[in-house]
Motif scaffolding. Sequence first.
Motif, short mmCIF file in Angstrom:
data_model
loop_
_atom_site.label_atom_id
_atom_site.label_comp_id
_atom_site.label_asym_id
_atom_site.label_seq_id
_atom_site.Cartn_x
_atom_site.Cartn_y
_atom_site.Cartn_z
N THR A 171 0.79 -1.22 0.00
CA THR A 171 0.00 0.00 0.00
C THR A 171 0.82 1.27 0.00
N THR A 172 2.05 1.23 0.51
CA THR A 172 2.77 2.49 0.65
C THR A 172 4.03 2.57 -0.19
N HIS A 230 3.95 4.25 9.54
CA HIS A 230 2.88 3.44 10.12
C HIS A 230 2.17 4.19 11.24
N VAL A 231 2.93 4.81 12.13
CA VAL A 231 2.34 5.56 13.25
C VAL A 231 1.55 6.75 12.73
N LEU A 232 2.11 7.46 11.76
CA LEU A 232 1.40 8.61 11.19
C LEU A 232 0.10 8.18 10.51
N GLY A 233 0.16 7.08 9.76
CA GLY A 233 -1.04 6.58 9.10
C GLY A 233 -2.11 6.18 10.09
N GLU A 262 -5.84 7.87 10.62
CA GLU A 262 -7.05 7.04 10.62
C GLU A 262 -7.84 7.20 11.91
N ALA A 263 -7.16 7.27 13.04
CA ALA A 263 -7.85 7.46 14.32
C ALA A 263 -8.52 8.83 14.38
N LEU A 264 -7.84 9.86 13.89
CA LEU A 264 -8.45 11.20 13.86
C LEU A 264 -9.68 11.22 12.97
N ALA A 265 -9.61 10.56 11.82
CA ALA A 265 -10.76 10.52 10.92
C ALA A 265 -11.92 9.79 11.59
N ALA A 266 -11.64 8.69 12.26
CA ALA A 266 -12.70 7.96 12.96
C ALA A 266 -13.30 8.80 14.07
N ALA A 267 -12.46 9.53 14.80
CA ALA A 267 -12.96 10.40 15.87
C ALA A 267 -13.83 11.51 15.30
N LEU A 268 -13.47 12.03 14.13
CA LEU A 268 -14.29 13.07 13.50
C LEU A 268 -15.65 12.53 13.08
N VAL A 269 -15.70 11.29 12.60
CA VAL A 269 -16.98 10.69 12.24
C VAL A 269 -17.87 10.59 13.48
N VAL A 270 -17.30 10.12 14.58
CA VAL A 270 -18.07 10.01 15.83
C VAL A 270 -18.52 11.38 16.30
N ALA A 271 -17.62 12.36 16.26
CA ALA A 271 -17.97 13.72 16.69
C ALA A 271 -19.07 14.31 15.82
N GLU A 272 -19.00 14.06 14.52
CA GLU A 272 -20.02 14.56 13.59
C GLU A 272 -21.37 13.93 13.91
N VAL A 297 -6.59 11.48 2.61
CA VAL A 297 -5.26 10.98 2.98
C VAL A 297 -5.30 9.48 3.22
N VAL A 298 -6.30 9.02 3.95
CA VAL A 298 -6.43 7.59 4.23
C VAL A 298 -6.63 6.81 2.94
N ALA A 299 -7.50 7.30 2.08
CA ALA A 299 -7.76 6.60 0.81
C ALA A 299 -6.52 6.57 -0.07
N LEU A 300 -5.77 7.65 -0.13
CA LEU A 300 -4.56 7.70 -0.94
C LEU A 300 -3.50 6.75 -0.39
N ARG A 301 -3.36 6.69 0.91
CA ARG A 301 -2.38 5.77 1.52
C ARG A 301 -2.74 4.31 1.25
N ARG A 302 -4.03 4.01 1.20
CA ARG A 302 -4.48 2.63 0.97
C ARG A 302 -4.61 2.29 -0.51
N SER A 303 -4.31 3.24 -1.38
CA SER A 303 -4.50 3.09 -2.83
C SER A 303 -5.96 2.78 -3.16
N GLU A 304 -6.86 3.40 -2.42
CA GLU A 304 -8.29 3.20 -2.63
C GLU A 304 -8.99 4.50 -3.02
#
Length: 128
Positions: free
Chosen positions: A8-9, A22-25, A29-39, A77-84
């Motif tokens: 993937t990378t 790996h840690v940055l990715g 991902e954790a920040l994006a998930a937290a934003l979904v929950v916050a939204e 960013v997540v989609a680009l890192r995963r090639s998705e």
Amino acid sequence: MAVEMTATTSVPSHGAFARFDHVLGRTVEALAAALVVAELVLLGAATAARYVFNAPLIWSDELATVLFVWLAMLGAVVALRRSEHMRLTAFVRNLSPAWRARTDALGLMLVCTVLAALVMPSWHHQRG
């Protein structure tokens, strides 16, 4: 000495840079998930406040918009890192693996060029 590459990378699968990547990715991902929950919590609370308690939260729409913009950026960013990331594959799928890799590299270079071209206008806009 051969160096293994992750699917993937395209970076070496060991070493300090790979650990940092790996840690940055995972952090993004954790920040994006937290934003979904916050939204979800924000929109649920705003809906309940407006229609159940008849006391709308006047700031909720603006905050939901800002959270959604950040979610879109982090999701890209997540989609680009995963090639998705979304792309048109009708042309690329018929290419050989070597030419597909070249077109992927060209696409990434174009994205980097556009992002680099946006740096100065963004800086001037921010400075106001």
